[in-house]
Enzyme design. Structure first.
Site, mmCIF file in Angstrom:
data_model
loop_
_atom_site.group_PDB
_atom_site.id
_atom_site.type_symbol
_atom_site.label_atom_id
_atom_site.label_comp_id
_atom_site.label_asym_id
_atom_site.label_seq_id
_atom_site.Cartn_x
_atom_site.Cartn_y
_atom_site.Cartn_z
ATOM 1 N N SER A 55 -17.743 -19.228 15.439
ATOM 2 C CA SER A 55 -17.344 -17.827 15.303
ATOM 3 C C SER A 55 -16.771 -17.583 13.914
ATOM 4 C CB SER A 55 -16.303 -17.472 16.372
ATOM 5 O OG SER A 55 -15.154 -18.280 16.181
ATOM 6 N N LEU A 75 -12.399 -19.901 5.748
ATOM 7 C CA LEU A 75 -11.612 -20.631 6.743
ATOM 8 C C LEU A 75 -11.951 -20.073 8.124
ATOM 9 C CD1 LEU A 75 -8.121 -20.820 4.981
ATOM 10 C CD2 LEU A 75 -9.873 -22.583 5.096
ATOM 11 N N ASP A 76 -12.529 -20.902 8.979
ATOM 12 C CA ASP A 76 -13.003 -20.470 10.299
ATOM 13 C C ASP A 76 -12.378 -21.372 11.355
ATOM 14 O OD1 ASP A 76 -14.289 -19.479 12.456
ATOM 15 O OD2 ASP A 76 -16.324 -19.775 11.691
ATOM 16 N N SER A 77 -11.420 -20.824 12.083
ATOM 17 C CA SER A 77 -10.762 -21.616 13.130
ATOM 18 C C SER A 77 -11.632 -21.766 14.367
ATOM 19 C CB SER A 77 -9.429 -20.958 13.513
ATOM 20 O OG SER A 77 -9.659 -19.645 14.008
#
Length: 701
Positions: free
Chosen positions: A577, A613-615
């Site tokens: 996501s 930055l993709d958690s």
């Protein structure tokens, strides 16, 4: 001319006061008069016969050109000369009446008394007017006619007309001097003619009431003395040596200048251009050995001073060697006197040790020039030794450093190195092409071939950056605009699948993979000790994801179900996501430096990229557009990454990569070692594995 300027300036200060002209104005006026042919030599200005032509010529020039500067200066000089002349005539008259003898005013002869000098008129046809021509041509004196008498009685016999007292004595022949002392112009002409008395012979003093002449002055041939002095050359005295009435005298250096120079050395260093400029200005004129050594002792520390003394001695030895080969070397005084030696140049000869007055009196001008030049050259050598410049080959442009700051550091290091001046510009240009950031390197490679100097390269880069700025903010804006359609698609899908009260979106459960609830609300949630627990990675029973043996090989796959289900449907929520929100769409973008730690030879060991930055992403994915082509990659057991649009082909880095995140202030976070995935994606993504290793959170950005 310098002597004439000093005499006239002194007279103007005496008789004109605050309105007296400067020496520069007087020198300019004398140069103009000589150029116009009004003066044959500057000393001719003392002659009263040249005053009226000068006044007329300068007045006409002022009316034609409208420039009255020289005329104003001449007016002040003329007033001072007239005042000095009148004062001198009055003094000579007083000497005569007191019986002291000497002076310009001749004692009255037995025939008559002349008018005062200020009342006489000189006709061009009279013989008296020829004295100026005779003085300039330095011809032999001739007998002149008896001067005209005035309507008064004779001093000796009292006869008004027809006095025969002129035959009572024979005056000496008239003296024809040069224009150096105008008070002597006319001496001898006023004493009549006849007689064989030699010039300068002492005459018996006339007693009161007896006929006879008062004794004349013992005249000196100042013209010949002046010629002899001019042939030997005027003495050249250097600052801080000044000329006084008693001769050369030493004057110490200005303390404020030395204090300011010492502060500059302490704050800026010896190699600073400001320091070198102040030292060269202070030593622009020759100095004594006493002043040179004391100056260096003040501005240098003990160790640099010892180095300077050795370097100064070497330079002085070079001067002595040149003076030994050439007897007419300036340090030898053009062949007059003894040859120079090391003791004289260091101020250690007899009468010079610790005595600046003695050094000023005994050292020659050529020696002073050699001493100062050697001291300055030794100072330059000490500056290079005491403060060596950093190696220019190790200077590279930092991640957040501007190109101008990088160019400043590089040029300063190259100019402070031992490279010859002809090689510095090519070295600087080559470092611009290799040591700058990749985007700057691309600009320089695309630059025209006509740019051949560092200044042209810097100007070209700055102009291109103004047109298309290559900054982190610009790259972040470009990335956000590129992935904005993907974000909108995800938001729309989530909006379509909203359920429950308040329209709250329900996402996929990480336990069972079903939509509509979270993992905490999953009815199939098992306790950690239950043997019937299902693995989220392999979908097996009896263990969890942490205990799964296929954890390493399955990195990059969607956790939970669906290993055998094929590509994900587009309508379902993807596992990778995008954590970018619409309110803060530029915050998750960061600048990252990637360094290849492997032994494989590559063109670039480090590259700079911009990543998201993709958690929600499990692993870190580097876009093939950002990945260097010569960095090796290998195929993996699971060659696909499931995300938006289905599976994406993936490879993995063969070498371990060191990843570092660059903060907004330019500092680096703690680097992380990992084997990132390489895939054909729109932009590079830092997944949870990178965020956990770096200890980063999106809320900290």
């Amino acid at each position: 001319m310098e002597a004439v300027i000093k005499v006239i300036s002194s007279a103007c200060k005496t008789y004109c006061g605050k309105t007296s002209p400067s020496k520069k104005e007087i020198g300019a006026m004398l140069s103009l008069l000589q150029k116009e042919g009004l003066l044959m030599s500057p000393s001719d200005l003392y002659s009263p016969g040249s005053w009226d032509p000068i006044t007329a010529a300068l007045s006409q020039r002022a009316m034609v050109l409208g420039k009255s500067g020289e005329l104003k200066t001449w007016g002040l000089v003329l007033g001072a000369l007239k005042a000095a002349r009148e004062e001198q005539v009055t003094s000579e008259q007083a000497k005569f009446w007191l019986g002291l003898g000497g002076g310009r005013v001749s004692p009255p002869g037995p025939e008559c008394i002349e008018k005062p000098a200020t009342e006489r008129r000189i006709d061009k046809g009279e013989e008296v007017g020829e004295t100026t021509v005779q003085r300039d041509a330095k011809m032999a004196p001739e007998e002149t006619a008896t001067p005209k008498t005035v309507g008064t009685s004779c001093y000796h016999c009292g006869t008004a007309i027809g006095c025969n007292c002129a035959t009572a004595s024979a005056p000496p022949p008239p003296y024809v001097g040069s224009g150096l002392y105008p008070s002597l112009a006319g001496v001898g002409e006023q004493q009549g003619q006849g007689g064989d008395t030699p010039r300068g012979a002492e005459q018996p003093r006339a007693e009161p009431g007896h006929a006879g002449l008062a004794p004349g002055p013992a005249l000196t041939d100042w013209a010949r003395i002046r010629e002899e002095l001019a042939s030997t050359g005027p003495p050249v005295v250097a600052m801080p040596v000044v000329i006084k009435t008693e001769g050369p005298a030493w004057t110490p250096l200005e303390p404020k200048l030395i204090t300011r120079l010492a502060d500059t050395v302490r704050t800026k260093g010896l190699r600073s251009p400001i320091t070198m400029a102040e030292v060269e200005a202070l030593m622009s004129s020759p100095l004594l050995p006493h002043d040179v050594t004391n100056l260096m002792r003040v501005i240098l520390g003990p160790a640099p001073y010892a180095l300077w003394m050795d370097a100064w001695g070497v330079q002085l030895q070079t001067v002595i060697a040149a003076a030994t080969r050439d007897p007419r070397h300036p340090a030898n005084g053009q062949g007059r006197g003894e040859r120079t030696n090391l003791d004289r140049l260091k101020g250690l000869a007899d009468g010079m040790v610790g005595n600046p007055q003695g050094q000023a009196a005994l050292l020659r001008p050529g020696e002073l020039v050699a001493i100062t030049a050697s001291a300055l050259q030794a100072f330059r050598e000490v500056a290079r030794l005491a403060e060596p410049a950093g190696p220019w080959a190790d200077i590279t442009q930092g991640p957040s450093e501007s190109f101008v700051d990088f160019a400043n550091r590089l040029i300063k290091a190259v100019e402070g190195s031992d490279l010859p001046p002809s090689a510095r510009a090519p070295v600087i240009i080559d470092c611009f092409r290799q040591k700058s950031q990749p985007d700057i390197q691309q600009l320089i490679r695309a630059a025209p071939s006509t740019l051949t100097t560092p200044g042209e390269i810097i100007k070209y880069v700055l102009d291109r950056q103004k047109i298309a700025p290559l900054t982190d903010q610009g790259i972040a804006a470009a990335m956000s605009s590129a992935i904005q359609p993907l974000v909108m698609a995800v938001v729309n899908r989530e909006r379509d699948g909203q359920t429950g009260s308040g329209g709250r979106a329900r996402r996929l459960c990480y336990t069972c993979g079903s939509p509509g609830h979270y993992q905490a609300q999953c009815p199939k949630k098992r306790k950690s000790g239950n043997s019937r627990e299902r693995c989220q990675l392999c979908d097996g029973m009896g263990h969890n994801a942490k205990q799964c043996r296929r954890r390493d090989s399955n990195q990059g796959q969607r956790p939970g179900r669906g290993l055998s289900s094929g590509p994900w449907p587009v309508s379902e929520q993807p596992a990778v996501s995008l954590a970018m929100t619409m309110e803060h769409k530029d915050r998750p973008l960061v600048r990252v430096i990637l360094t290849n730690t492997g032994s494989h030879p590559v063109k670039q060991r480090s590259v700079y990229i911009t990543a998201l930055l993709d958690s929600g992403a499990d692993i870190t994915i580097i876009s093939e557009e950002d990945w260097p082509t010569d960095w090796p990659v290998v195929d993996t057991a699971n060659p696909q990454i499931h995300g938006i649009g289905g599976g994406i082909p993936m490879r993995k880095s063969r070498d371990m990569i060191e990843l570092g995140v660059i903060n907004r202030d330019g500092s680096l976070e703690r680097p992380l070692l990992l084997f990132p995935a390489v895939a054909m994606v729109r932009g590079s993504i830092l997944g949870r594995d990178c965020l956990q290793g770096l200890g980063l959170r999106l809320t900290n950005l």
